[in-house]
Design an enzyme around this catalytic site. Structure first.
Site, PDB file in Angstrom:
ATOM      1  N   ASN A 186     -82.174 -41.918  -7.418  1.00 27.39           N
ATOM      2  CA  ASN A 186     -82.043 -41.070  -8.603  1.00 27.39           C
ATOM      3  C   ASN A 186     -81.811 -39.653  -8.079  1.00 27.39           C
ATOM      4  OD1 ASN A 186     -82.298 -39.638 -10.945  1.00 27.39           O
ATOM      5  ND2 ASN A 186     -84.348 -40.365 -11.456  1.00 27.39           N
ATOM      6  N   ILE A 202     -96.502 -37.963 -20.679  1.00 28.22           N
ATOM      7  CA  ILE A 202     -97.451 -37.573 -21.724  1.00 28.22           C
ATOM      8  C   ILE A 202     -97.903 -38.817 -22.495  1.00 28.22           C
ATOM      9  CG2 ILE A 202     -97.760 -36.206 -23.825  1.00 28.22           C
ATOM     10  CD1 ILE A 202     -95.527 -34.316 -22.741  1.00 28.22           C
ATOM     11  N   GLY A 203     -96.956 -39.668 -22.849  1.00 31.61           N
ATOM     12  CA  GLY A 203     -97.268 -40.867 -23.634  1.00 31.61           C
ATOM     13  C   GLY A 203     -98.246 -41.801 -22.932  1.00 31.61           C
ATOM     14  N   GLU A 204     -98.149 -41.887 -21.598  1.00 31.00           N
ATOM     15  CA  GLU A 204     -99.032 -42.803 -20.868  1.00 31.00           C
ATOM     16  C   GLU A 204    -100.370 -42.177 -20.534  1.00 31.00           C
ATOM     17  OE1 GLU A 204     -96.883 -44.219 -17.369  1.00 31.00           O
ATOM     18  OE2 GLU A 204     -95.107 -44.553 -18.617  1.00 31.00           O
ATOM     19  N   ASN A 205    -100.389 -40.832 -20.416  1.00 28.97           N
ATOM     20  CA  ASN A 205    -101.585 -40.185 -19.851  1.00 28.97           C
ATOM     21  C   ASN A 205    -102.383 -39.298 -20.784  1.00 28.97           C
ATOM     22  OD1 ASN A 205    -101.247 -41.130 -17.055  1.00 28.97           O
ATOM     23  ND2 ASN A 205     -99.356 -39.928 -17.134  1.00 28.97           N
ATOM     24  N   HIS A 248     -82.294 -41.764 -21.906  1.00 32.79           N
ATOM     25  CA  HIS A 248     -83.556 -42.479 -21.603  1.00 32.79           C
ATOM     26  C   HIS A 248     -83.392 -43.994 -21.790  1.00 32.79           C
ATOM     27  CE1 HIS A 248     -86.423 -38.803 -22.368  1.00 32.79           C
ATOM     28  NE2 HIS A 248     -86.073 -38.899 -21.095  1.00 32.79           N
ATOM     29  N   ARG A 293     -79.287 -44.368 -10.588  1.00 36.08           N
ATOM     30  CA  ARG A 293     -79.403 -43.910 -11.961  1.00 36.08           C
ATOM     31  C   ARG A 293     -78.251 -42.938 -12.204  1.00 36.08           C
ATOM     32  NH1 ARG A 293     -84.638 -41.251 -14.737  1.00 36.08           N
ATOM     33  NH2 ARG A 293     -83.804 -41.236 -16.850  1.00 36.08           N
ATOM     34  N   ARG A 308     -86.825 -27.722 -23.217  1.00 38.81           N
ATOM     35  CA  ARG A 308     -85.695 -27.824 -24.153  1.00 38.81           C
ATOM     36  C   ARG A 308     -86.233 -27.818 -25.579  1.00 38.81           C
ATOM     37  NH1 ARG A 308     -83.506 -33.269 -21.668  1.00 38.81           N
ATOM     38  NH2 ARG A 308     -85.116 -33.029 -20.104  1.00 38.81           N
ATOM     39  N   HIS A 333     -90.801 -42.021 -25.792  1.00 40.43           N
ATOM     40  CA  HIS A 333     -90.773 -41.665 -24.363  1.00 40.43           C
ATOM     41  C   HIS A 333     -91.090 -40.173 -24.295  1.00 40.43           C
ATOM     42  CE1 HIS A 333     -88.998 -41.857 -20.154  1.00 40.43           C
ATOM     43  NE2 HIS A 333     -89.112 -40.557 -20.377  1.00 40.43           N
ATOM     44  N   LEU A 334     -92.351 -39.859 -23.988  1.00 39.71           N
ATOM     45  CA  LEU A 334     -92.787 -38.465 -23.996  1.00 39.71           C
ATOM     46  C   LEU A 334     -93.094 -38.025 -22.566  1.00 39.71           C
ATOM     47  CD1 LEU A 334     -95.262 -38.705 -27.049  1.00 39.71           C
ATOM     48  CD2 LEU A 334     -92.799 -38.216 -27.084  1.00 39.71           C
ATOM     49  N   GLU A 356     -88.391 -47.227 -14.988  1.00 41.17           N
ATOM     50  CA  GLU A 356     -86.922 -47.165 -14.934  1.00 41.17           C
ATOM     51  C   GLU A 356     -86.389 -47.679 -13.604  1.00 41.17           C
ATOM     52  OE1 GLU A 356     -88.041 -43.314 -16.163  1.00 41.17           O
ATOM     53  OE2 GLU A 356     -86.243 -43.074 -17.375  1.00 41.17           O
ATOM     54  N   ASP A 409     -95.854 -27.641 -18.953  1.00 39.09           N
ATOM     55  CA  ASP A 409     -96.656 -28.824 -18.655  1.00 39.09           C
ATOM     56  C   ASP A 409     -97.727 -29.023 -19.727  1.00 39.09           C
ATOM     57  OD1 ASP A 409     -98.586 -30.662 -17.560  1.00 39.09           O
ATOM     58  OD2 ASP A 409     -97.641 -30.323 -15.609  1.00 39.09           O
TER      59      ASP A 409
HETATM   60  P1  ADP Z   1     -89.969 -36.792 -16.192  1.00 37.13           P
HETATM   61  O1  ADP Z   1     -89.204 -36.615 -17.460  1.00 37.13           O
HETATM   62  O2  ADP Z   1     -89.869 -35.645 -15.259  1.00 37.13           O
HETATM   63  O3  ADP Z   1     -89.823 -38.161 -15.557  1.00 37.13           O
HETATM   64  P2  ADP Z   1     -92.677 -37.638 -16.716  1.00 37.13           P
HETATM   65  O4  ADP Z   1     -92.452 -38.814 -17.581  1.00 37.13           O
HETATM   66  O5  ADP Z   1     -93.144 -37.867 -15.312  1.00 37.13           O
HETATM   67  O6  ADP Z   1     -91.438 -36.674 -16.712  1.00 37.13           O
HETATM   68  O7  ADP Z   1     -93.701 -36.685 -17.451  1.00 37.13           O
HETATM   69  C1  ADP Z   1     -94.089 -35.474 -16.869  1.00 37.13           C
HETATM   70  C2  ADP Z   1     -94.924 -34.716 -17.846  1.00 37.13           C
HETATM   71  O8  ADP Z   1     -96.035 -35.533 -18.288  1.00 37.13           O
HETATM   72  C3  ADP Z   1     -95.580 -33.481 -17.245  1.00 37.13           C
HETATM   73  O9  ADP Z   1     -94.756 -32.371 -17.377  1.00 37.13           O
HETATM   74  C4  ADP Z   1     -96.832 -33.323 -18.066  1.00 37.13           C
HETATM   75  O10 ADP Z   1     -96.561 -32.436 -19.116  1.00 37.13           O
HETATM   76  C5  ADP Z   1     -97.096 -34.678 -18.663  1.00 37.13           C
HETATM   77  N1  ADP Z   1     -98.380 -35.255 -18.242  1.00 37.13           N
HETATM   78  C6  ADP Z   1     -98.658 -35.960 -17.118  1.00 37.13           C
HETATM   79  N2  ADP Z   1     -99.962 -36.320 -17.093  1.00 37.13           N
HETATM   80  C7  ADP Z   1    -100.517 -35.839 -18.233  1.00 37.13           C
HETATM   81  C8  ADP Z   1    -101.833 -35.851 -18.812  1.00 37.13           C
HETATM   82  N3  ADP Z   1    -102.858 -36.449 -18.200  1.00 37.13           N
HETATM   83  N4  ADP Z   1    -102.001 -35.225 -19.999  1.00 37.13           N
HETATM   84  C9  ADP Z   1    -100.996 -34.618 -20.631  1.00 37.13           C
HETATM   85  N5  ADP Z   1     -99.745 -34.571 -20.155  1.00 37.13           N
HETATM   86  C10 ADP Z   1     -99.508 -35.162 -18.972  1.00 37.13           C
END
Ligand code: ADP
Length: 394
Positions: free
Chosen positions: A9, A329-332, A181, A93, A241, A208-209, A379, A283
């Protein structure tokens, strides 16, 4: 003997990679991943094993200024770490496959020429994706390559979903809604039958956040609409963005504020969204921790836009069976998931706060009219699978 597929990628300043391996005809498993970062400024190489253990970490020579040199650095590491192993194929990718490619494609000179023609549609990403293919063709001419597009999964949407309502001559110059995405959404759609069989055939919105953020409406596992449009600037509020804004704002930037095209591009891609609103960070973690009013507003707006767009895509689907969260963000972030789910409670989402804190996969209460889920995206694995299948390795 172990066989390998390499997934690449390539971005403007980094070359991310993932090495997949398998014992003869077994499933592909990620063995190592990492990146060459700081290409052209302060290049560094890092590789980790699947369990997160650091395998290599080194500062590279300042001469690592382009994709070719980055690939050489990666190849040098692969030669020692994987001495004697066979790379059967490389999957890339590639951000844009245009309107024609509804799936991945084996790289040929004709395909490359076609993809170069799409560069004006994705000037910030496509040239770097293609530079990595060129470098690999030059350095490893015998290894077959596959291009996997972020747009493919969205082809086949209804005509109205792809339409940008401008005159025909503008549309025939390639102005349509492509969606992005796609590899992430395709991966989620591919695992739904195992992870959540009860919703796989239904009406699902995937959120997808990550630092880029978008939504995709799935009907029976196929994309029927998404929040990204002609470019990855549309739709939701993102790290840097803005997401959808009135195009009149862009006219105002040019005509009244006298900004140049380069300034407007930098504003829209790098300085807006969460960073622009908060003036603090792109972030989500920083914003959630902060007590600053502007940081709070940025998070409020992120949630507001996501919930509003979920409502719009529910209308497209004619109702909703499930909402799936994925990416950084969606996963964490249980907090962002909870806030978006609460704002979407009117649809019938009854969040299970304990399951949400624990990370799912199902985060709604039994009996919730619309179920909610957390499913990690992958991905790279999607690219490895496509590469294997197109090269006849399956
Ligand atoms: P990319 O689009 O670069 O692949 P990712 O899917 O890896 O992005 O997401 C990165 C973003 O996820 C970070 O900028 C951060 O804002 C967010 N993130 C990661 N961990 C957490 C968390 N525990 N809580 C909130 N946001 C998180």
């Amino acid at each position: 003997m172990t066989e390998h597929v390499l997934v690449l990628n390539a971005g403007s300043s980094s070359l991310k990679f993932c090495v997949y391996g398998r014992l003869r005809h077994g499933p592909w498993r990620a063995e190592a991943r990492g990146q060459v970062e700081g290409i052209g400024t302060a290049p560094r190489f890092k590789a980790r094993a699947a369990d997160g253990k650091v395998l290599a970490e080194q500062t590279l020579d300042a001469s690592v200024r382009d994709a070719r040199a980055a690939l050489d650095a990666l190849a040098a590491w692969l030669r020692t770490a994987y001495a004697g192993a066979r790379v059967l194929g490389v999957g890339h990718r590639v951000v844009h496959g245009g309107s024609r490619h509804a799936g991945p494609a084996v790289v040929t000179p004709a395909l490359l020429e076609e993809l170069r023609g799409l560069t004006p549609l994705a000037p910030l990403h496509q040239p770097h994706n293609l530079a990595a293919i060129d470098a690999l063709t030059e350095r490893m001419p015998g290894v077959p390559q596959v291009a996997c597009f972020d747009t493919s999964f969205h082809r086949g949407q209804p005509v109205v979903a792809e339409l940008v309502p401008l005159p025909r001559e503008i549309r025939s110059a390639g102005v349509q809604r492509y969606g992005f995405h796609g590899l992430s959404y395709e991966y989620i759609a591919s695992v739904l039958p195992q992870v959540a069989p009860e919703i796989a055939g239904g009406r699902v919105i995937v959120a997808h956040l990550g630092s880029g953020a978008s939504l995709c409406a799935l009907r029976a596992g196929r994309s029927v609409d998404s929040s990204f449009g002609f470019t990855a600037l549309d739709g939701l509020c993102m790290g840097t963005r803005p997401g959808a804004i009135d195009p009149g704002v862009v006219l105002y930037l040019f005509q009244t504020l006298g900004m140049t095209a380069g300034q407007v591009e930098a504003l829209l891609y790098k300085k807006s969204g969460l960073l622009g609103i908060s003036g603090l960070s792109n972030d989500m973690r920083d914003l959630l921790k902060s007590t600053d009013a502007a940081a709070k507003l940025a998070v409020d707006f992120f949630v507001y836009r996501a919930a509003k767009e979920i409502g719009a895509l529910t209308a497209v689907l004619g109702g909703l069976d499930a909402l799936v969260f994925t990416a950084g963000i969606g996963e964490n972030s249980p907090e962002v998931r909870a806030r978006i789910s609460t704002a979407s409670a009117w649809l019938g989402i009854d969040l299970d706060t304990g399951a949400n804190r624990a990370g799912g996969p199902c985060i709604s209460r039994p009996g919730s009219k619309v179920s909610a889920w957390v499913i990690p995206t992958n991905e790279e694995l999607m690219i490895a699978r496509h590469t294997s299948s197109l090269l006849g390795l399956d």
